[in-house]
Design an enzyme around this catalytic site. Structure first.
Site, PDB file in Angstrom:
ATOM      1  N   GLY A 245       0.834  -1.200   0.000  1.00 61.85           N
ATOM      2  CA  GLY A 245       0.000   0.000   0.000  1.00 61.85           C
ATOM      3  C   GLY A 245       0.863   1.242   0.000  1.00 61.85           C
ATOM      4  O   GLY A 245       2.007   1.212  -0.462  1.00 61.85           O
ATOM      5  N   SER A 246       0.352   2.308   0.568  1.00 61.58           N
ATOM      6  CA  SER A 246       1.068   3.573   0.508  1.00 61.58           C
ATOM      7  C   SER A 246       2.194   3.628   1.540  1.00 61.58           C
ATOM      8  O   SER A 246       2.162   2.924   2.554  1.00 61.58           O
ATOM      9  CB  SER A 246       0.109   4.732   0.763  1.00 61.58           C
ATOM     10  OG  SER A 246      -0.282   4.714   2.119  1.00 61.58           O
ATOM     11  N   THR A 247       3.170   4.461   1.287  1.00 64.81           N
ATOM     12  CA  THR A 247       4.289   4.628   2.215  1.00 64.81           C
ATOM     13  C   THR A 247       3.796   5.165   3.559  1.00 64.81           C
ATOM     14  O   THR A 247       4.246   4.737   4.632  1.00 64.81           O
ATOM     15  CB  THR A 247       5.338   5.565   1.595  1.00 64.81           C
ATOM     16  OG1 THR A 247       5.878   4.912   0.440  1.00 64.81           O
ATOM     17  CG2 THR A 247       6.467   5.871   2.564  1.00 64.81           C
ATOM     18  N   VAL A 249       0.839   4.695   5.024  1.00 64.36           N
ATOM     19  CA  VAL A 249       0.212   3.648   5.829  1.00 64.36           C
ATOM     20  C   VAL A 249       1.250   2.604   6.242  1.00 64.36           C
ATOM     21  O   VAL A 249       1.183   2.057   7.348  1.00 64.36           O
ATOM     22  CB  VAL A 249      -0.969   3.008   5.070  1.00 64.36           C
ATOM     23  CG1 VAL A 249      -1.562   1.864   5.874  1.00 64.36           C
ATOM     24  CG2 VAL A 249      -2.025   4.058   4.767  1.00 64.36           C
ATOM     25  N   GLY A 250       2.234   2.370   5.364  1.00 66.75           N
ATOM     26  CA  GLY A 250       3.301   1.426   5.705  1.00 66.75           C
ATOM     27  C   GLY A 250       3.990   1.800   7.007  1.00 66.75           C
ATOM     28  O   GLY A 250       4.310   0.952   7.850  1.00 66.75           O
ATOM     29  N   GLU A 268       5.572  -3.337   0.942  1.00 66.14           N
ATOM     30  CA  GLU A 268       5.761  -3.001  -0.470  1.00 66.14           C
ATOM     31  C   GLU A 268       4.946  -1.741  -0.680  1.00 66.14           C
ATOM     32  O   GLU A 268       3.728  -1.764  -0.652  1.00 66.14           O
ATOM     33  CB  GLU A 268       5.291  -4.154  -1.349  1.00 66.14           C
ATOM     34  CG  GLU A 268       5.819  -4.052  -2.769  1.00 66.14           C
ATOM     35  CD  GLU A 268       4.840  -3.354  -3.669  1.00 66.14           C
ATOM     36  OE1 GLU A 268       5.011  -2.124  -3.840  1.00 66.14           O
ATOM     37  OE2 GLU A 268       3.919  -3.984  -4.170  1.00 66.14           O
ATOM     38  N   CYS A 302       1.784   0.636  -8.386  1.00 70.60           N
ATOM     39  CA  CYS A 302       2.893   1.195  -7.613  1.00 70.60           C
ATOM     40  C   CYS A 302       4.172   1.260  -8.434  1.00 70.60           C
ATOM     41  O   CYS A 302       5.048   2.060  -8.144  1.00 70.60           O
ATOM     42  CB  CYS A 302       3.096   0.452  -6.311  1.00 70.60           C
ATOM     43  SG  CYS A 302       2.921  -1.295  -6.472  1.00 70.60           S
ATOM     44  N   GLU A 399       3.655  10.584  -5.378  1.00 74.60           N
ATOM     45  CA  GLU A 399       2.976   9.526  -6.125  1.00 74.60           C
ATOM     46  C   GLU A 399       1.540   9.959  -6.418  1.00 74.60           C
ATOM     47  O   GLU A 399       0.763  10.194  -5.505  1.00 74.60           O
ATOM     48  CB  GLU A 399       2.988   8.238  -5.299  1.00 74.60           C
ATOM     49  CG  GLU A 399       2.575   7.028  -6.097  1.00 74.60           C
ATOM     50  CD  GLU A 399       2.663   5.745  -5.289  1.00 74.60           C
ATOM     51  OE1 GLU A 399       2.414   5.777  -4.073  1.00 74.60           O
ATOM     52  OE2 GLU A 399       2.981   4.697  -5.887  1.00 74.60           O
TER      53      GLU A 399
END
Lengths: 501, 537
Positions: A245-247, A249-250, A268, A302, A399
């Site tokens: 997912g998104s950076t 949320v990561g 990822e 992505c 992004e």
């Protein structure tokens, strides 16, 4: 500017029957503990398609309990690799048998192209499962060279209960990218699909049961990130979390893991992937590759090529050809076989992309084509090409996750490398040249997890995939993916009178 | 008896090595002043006295220098003059028996395999340090015995020997087996055990490097060794093995037997107590070795044999660079390399220019006393090789190839041959099919990629190949299409410790160097035990 809203936008195509809308826990479809449901939306129209049971912390607890029991006392990790392989193969066969229905559900839920799903994406899901089925009996440890009279070896054991949180852009493929190696390793899983796209994950749960995967091994809890997702990330009984997912949320996932039981995390995340086109490239081929690399799946990828560096010698010709090709790119109903691009997944994503387009204009980039919504219904956006994009513009740094292409000019190989690497991301990169030396130099210099030379988005099940820098860590695909789901245990015993050491 | 008959072909030789391009390749060689164009018979000058004494000439068995059981010796000759350097103890079957008995005892009862890998590593590292310390003497001995340029020996080969020993030392404590998933409740593991006594037969073209390729992995894995050196070049192995013992190698672990193929070599191949055989040399001798192993105790055999390696200059080539690399690929080490690029395929678009420049480059090659500075080419190793090469040159002329330059001996004394270039070579000529092992370049013309792939592959050999192109697609196509154990793209003779080397087809079996080489010296033992109520499978 030519109209790019050239596809059919009415949802006059078939809509599949939605059979599974509840949580799947311990082999049964169940309502959420709270009884809450939420709507999943058809992105072609913005209308709801189904009401889905909304999982929250209590539901995650139940799913983890089932997965825990299936791992600690159930047969799954105790099967020989060949036993897991057999059931996974059956699971894969069932996916093939139902490819049409699965493809339709995914197209409806995510606005993805139905015919592509049917011909490629869903068959690849089955192939992924078979690849890892074949890996189940090939998980080796090592016997070791100890420095004293000791016999040492390593066992690679399944890590336990795995939390899997996946996004909405490739709901099926990204699910099996993780479920495949996790099941092969002998783990049990609790899956949280994206709230936008729960339908196929629930359908797969039904097939898992039918294939004979034991109850509790495969659990699906649809819901939101801040509730169900957070519950998984911070759960004390989950041994591992893997997230795509998104950076942004990561970071939360990793933080939650750190604050709870320090479970290892694989991430990822986002990308701002450079595609570097050198002077010796064939311009037509380059334009096609960039078009596909940037617009495929509505740009909701992505690894989308979102920074196109073109060497000055062919820059003009390239941007002309790209614009021409972009104008023939068909935006339309994802069930229409002529369509190249369906609607963005939801209103939020749609609004975000349009706002980035405005930002690009305001920052002074030249809009060559596109830039507007398509039609007045659903979340369709024109393929958009910006030229004269500067490295410090937000559209070159952040992004966008939409059909927006940013063109930048460069002079030398060194400059291209420097600028391509000047990003916090490092997921993928494209190189277009037939010069062996340039290809070798650039492929080693770019700090990214995947480099595609004279091709793009050339995924393969055996080819590991994942990010450098803030694009994440850990690798999906290939035998490397198994590492995410295995623990290493060293076993040591003394030796007496060994004839060799 | 049959063994005796076939083994009369047991001559060793072969192979190239090292980062030779550092010295000889690329632009440096081109820029090296042609201090002696070959037409100015350098060999006529008085040979330079080698700066080293020959101290070790006996067999090295069980840690001791000993005479041959028969008391016989043979002369080792200076290829610059054909004169005797020293008389060397001549090992025969009885000496091989003694050496094998020592190695057997060192393996079955001695400390070597029982040392921790760390301790074996330490001894190999100390050995590397000692060789490094004696770099120049060892290089001088190698040049004297073999005729190769001293600078090549001193700056490339001996340092590479040291590099290889350190590389293998590092492997000693990283030799892993596997734990293996079973179909039922069993715990399975594999142990990688040393194979036992290894017989190793090395050639004369790179005596030290071939020693390192073979002895390095065998000792790192815990084996003991009986090494037979080539009769042309026995000296450097004796010298360095003495140093290996100084480094702490237990007696009997490495035994060196100088001698001839049909006698000492054949005895080693047919020995019932030798567990493994590794050979580098000609394909015809390789066949005999495999046969002798089959007829005795079925010992596994690693073979690094001959080659007729294509060097393909593609349409897009920069001709000057291609000429230089192709020249190096063939002429390096007097052309005495198994992987020599001995079929130079040139695309028709650049063919004429290539031939002209390749001829000019060969003319500029400095040939002379290998102890002289900036000499590129010394004498061939011995009179047999010398005569054989001249015969091939005559065959080339007879079969209608165009002799562009060279074609004859250089000077009156020693085994010097003029750098020779043939153009208009056809695939069915002997100089295009057979291994010449000398400074003879054969240039062939081609039109398209499919054709050159077909022609390059229509050889019984498959050792190496060179590809010269900047085109990524062409490089990708050729690297996969060529049936050879090594493909060098825009480089040649690039030999790192970690790059595996070996042949397809009749160029041999097995791989040396790199992690792959360890397999040659390890047995795999599977160990299986039942599991009671395991937590997972």
């Amino acid at each position: 500017m030519a109209a790019v809203c050239n596809g059919k936008l009415e949802d006059s195509f078939m809509v599949p029957e939605i059979k599974f809308t509840k949580l799947f826990i311990n082999g049964d479809f169940v309502d959420s503990v709270s009884g809450e449901t939420y709507e999943t939306i058809d992105p072609r129209s913005g209308e709801p398609t189904a009401r889905i049971a909304e999982g929250d912390k209590e539901d995650v607890d139940l799913a983890v309990k089932a997965a825990r029991e299936a791992f600690d006392n159930g047969p799954w990790p105790r099967f020989p690799g060949a036993g897991r392989r057999r059931l996974m193969m059956r699971f894969a066969d069932l996916i093939d048998e139902n490819v049409e229905e699965i493809a339709a559900l995914e197209a409806l839920d995510a606005g993805k192209l139905f015919h592509w799903l049917k011909a490629v994406d869903i068959p690849v899901v089955a192939e992924t499962l078979r690849y890892y089925a074949g890996a189940a009996d090939k998980i080796h440890g090592e016997t070791l060279k100890m420095t004293r009279e000791l016999q040492g070896y390593t066992l690679r054991e399944p890590i336990g209960v795995v939390g899997i949180i996946i996004p909405w852009n490739y709901p099926s493929n990204l699910l099996f990218l993780k479920v495949g190696p996790a099941l092969a390793a002998g783990c049990t899983v609790v899956i949280k699909p994206a709230e936008q796209t729960p339908l196929t994950a629930l359908y797969f749960a039904h097939l898992a049961k039918k294939a004979g995967i034991p109850d509790g091994v495969f659990n699906v809890v649809p819901g939101y990130g801040h509730t169900a997702g957070a519950a998984i990330s911070s759960h004390m009984e989950i041994d591992k979390v893997t997230f795509t997912g998104s950076t942004e949320v990561g970071r939360l996932v990793m933080e939650a893991a750190a604050r709870s039981n320090l479970k290892p995390v694989s991430l990822e995340l986002g990308g701002k992937n450079p595609f570097i086109v050198f002077d010796d490239a064939d311009v037509g081929t380059a334009a096609n590759l960039v078009l596909q690399g940037s617009l495929f799946n509505k740009g909701e990828v992505c690894v989308a090529s979102s920074r196109i560096f073109v060497q000055e010698g062919i820059y003009e010709e390239f941007s002309n050809q790209l614009v021409e090709k972009a104008k023939t790119w068909i935006v339309g109903d994802p069930f229409d076989p002529r369509s190249n691009q369906g609607p963005q997944v939801d209103k939020k994503q749609y609004d975000k992309i349009l706002s980035y387009i405005e930002i690009g204009k305001a920052e002074g980039a030249t809009l060559l084509t596109g830039g507007k919504p398509c039609g007045d219904r659903g979340y369709y956006i024109e393929p958009t090409v910006f030229s004269n994009v500067e490295d410090d513009m937000r559209i070159a740094k952040e992004e966008i996750f939409g059909p927006v292409i940013s063109l930048m000019k460069f002079k030398t190989v060194e400059e291209a490398i420097r600028r391509a690497n000047a990003t916090e991301y490092g997921l993928a990169a494209g190189i277009l040249t037939n010069d062996l030396n340039i290809a070798n130099t650039v492929s080693r210099s770019i700090r990214a997890g995947v480099i595609w030379i004279n091709c793009y988005r050339a995924f393969d099940i055996d080819c590991p995939y994942g990010g450098y820098k803030m694009s994440g860590f850990g690798r999906d695909f290939g035998m490397q993916a198994l590492d995410q789901y295995l623990q290493v245990k060293s076993v040591v015993t003394p030796l007496y009178s060994s004839p060799w050491l | 008896m049959a063994a005796k008959r076939v083994s009369s072909l047991l001559l060793s030789r072969s192979f190239t090595s090292s980062l030779a391009s550092r010295l000889t390749g690329g632009k440096s060689a081109c820029q090296a002043r042609a201090i002696s164009r070959y037409s100015t018979a350098a060999a006529l000058e008085e040979p330079i006295k080698p700066p080293v004494n020959v101290e070790y000439t006996k067999l090295l068995i069980n840690g001791q220098f000993v005479d041959a059981a028969s008391g016989k010796t043979f002369p080792t000759l200076d290829p610059r003059t054909g004169e005797v350097i020293a008389h060397v103890a001549e090992g025969d079957a009885e000496d091989v028996n003694r050496a094998v008995a020592a190695a057997r005892k060192a393996f079955d009862e001695g400390p070597w395999p029982r040392l921790t890998a760390y301790d074996r590593q330490r001894i190999l590292l100390r050995f590397a340090d000692l060789v490094e310390k004696h770099n120049d003497e060892i290089a001088a001995l190698e040049t004297w015995d073999n005729g190769k340029p001293y600078e090549q020996a001193a700056k490339i080969e001996v340092p590479m020997f040291v590099r290889l020993m350190r590389y293998y030392a590092g492997w000693a404590d990283k030799i892993h087996g596997m734990t293996v998933p079973a179909d039922g409740p069993y715990h399975v593991q594999t142990l990688h055990e040393p194979i036992g006594v290894a017989g190793q037969i090395i050639p004369w073209n790179f005596p030290l490097l071939m020693y390192a390729w073979k002895v390095g992995p065998a000792l790192a894995c815990g084996n003991t060794v009986v090494l037979k050196t080539a009769e042309q070049t026995p000296l450097s192995a004796l010298y360095v093995t003495k140093l290996l013992h100084e480094a702490g190698l237990p007696s009997g672990v490495l035994n060196v037997v100088s001698g001839f193929g049909p006698t000492a070599g054949a005895a080693l191949c047919s020995h019932m107590d030798v567990d493994k055989l590794a050979f580098t040399g000609s394909t015809e001798t390789g066949k005999i070795i495999l046969e002798l192993s089959a007829r005795s105790n079925l010992k596994p055999v690693t073979l690094e044999l001959g080659g007729k390696s294509p060097f393909i200059v593609c349409e897009d080539a920069d001709v000057d660079n291609a000429v230089e690399l192709a020249h190096f690929a063939l002429f390096f080490n007097q052309g005495q390399c198994c992987c020599a690029g001995s079929r130079t395929y040139v695309h028709e678009r650049v063919y004429d220019e290539f031939v002209e420049k390749a001829t000019a480059r060969a003319l500029k090659r400095s040939v002379g006393d290998p102890f002289r500075q900036e000499i590129e080419q010394g004498p061939q190793v011995d009179s047999e090789q010398f005569e054989k090469i001249l015969r091939y040159i005559r065959a080339g002329v007879d079969s209608g190839a165009t002799l562009e330059t060279g074609g004859d001996r250089l000077g009156e004394k020693g085994y010097y041959i003029k750098p020779t270039v043939f153009s208009n070579v056809q695939d069915d000529m002997p100089i295009a099919k057979e291994e010449i092992f000398g400074p003879v370049q054969s240039i062939l013309k081609f039109k398209d990629l499919d054709e050159v792939i077909r022609r390059a592959n229509s050889s019984r050999y498959g050792l190496a190949a060179g590809v010269f192109t900047q085109n990524l697609d062409t490089a990708n196509t050729l690297m996969r299409a060529l049936r050879a154990g090594t493909v060098w793209i825009n480089c040649f003779d690039t030999f790192d410790a970690a790059i595996p080397f070996g042949g397809y087809k009749m160029s041999g079996q097995g791989r040396e160097k790199g992690e792959y080489s360890l397999k040659n010296y390890l047995q795999v033992k599977a160990v299986v035990t039942p599991l009671k109520n395991p937590a997972w499978l």
